[in-house]
Design a protein around this motif. Structure first.
Motif: not given
Length: 212
Positions: A145-150, A152-155, A157-163, A190-193
């Motif tokens: 419900f978080v990783v796959e819809p966003l 993040l499992d495939r890309h 590199q998008l993690l900093p953009m979202y979080f 995982y999110l670096g928070l």
């Protein structure tokens, strides 16, 4: 023959009366466990729970139309009382417009994080602007419900953009469960928070359901 007709009429009358005494709660599937737990704990046997897909948590544009259809279906069944088990949940006021048109109430608050925490307390906590929230459901289903819809499992590199603008992950727990806490901590890593744990119980969900 008349006796048979009377029996049928009496059966229909009893069914109609039973439906009118029910309260159909149309809720997000992400809070199904919690609604059931509150009902069991408080003897709310008159509540008839109907859940819409939990994944709409990630697609809020589907919520208001889905609620409208579910209300129509409940009325077609003869259900007299209906309550919406959603906060605004990202619909931008569209859910409130549906509720107003249909004459039904919903759980107060902008989202489930708020009503689990308590809407009043949540609105007064300015520190939460830079917080990303998990509930028990999202701790269990973080990847789906978080990783796959966003994506993040495939890309990744998008993690900093979202979080990148978040400072901490706050786990608002409904149950004190060590396994779920471990999952929430893993999600924060995982999110670096930073990780913060707050036990809320069911918050305003209890008063919303017991007040029906």
């Amino acid at each position: 023959m008349d006796a048979n007709r009377n029996e049928v009429w009496n059966d229909n009358s009893l069914l109609q009366r039973a439906n009118k005494e029910k309260v159909r709660v149309i809720a997000c599937g992400a809070i199904a466990r919690e609604v059931i737990a509150v009902c069991k704990a408080n003897g709310l046997g008159h509540i008839d729970l109907h859940c819409l897909p939990a994944i709409w948590h990630a697609y809020p544009e589907k919520i208001a139309p889905g609620i409208e259809q579910a209300i129509a279906a409940a009325r077609a069944e003869g259900i007299g009382r209906i309550f919406v088990g959603y906060a605004d949940c990202g619909t931008g006021g569209e859910l409130d417009r549906v509720c107003a048109r249909e004459g039904v109430a919903r759980i107060e608050g902008p989202h489930c994080y708020s009503f689990f925490f308590g809407n009043t307390a949540f609105s007064e906590n300015d520190d939460d602007v830079t917080s990303f929230f998990l509930t028990d459901f999202l701790a269990r289903q973080f990847e789906a419900f978080v990783v796959e819809p966003l994506g993040l499992d495939r890309h990744p590199q998008l993690l900093p953009m979202y979080f990148g603008n978040y400072r901490k992950l706050v786990y608002l727990s409904q149950l004190e469960d060590g396994e779920l806490q471990a999952k929430a901590k893993k999600a924060a890593q995982y999110l670096g928070l930073e990780y913060e744990y707050r036990f809320t119980g069911y918050g305003d969900l209890t008063s919303a359901l017991t007040g029906l």
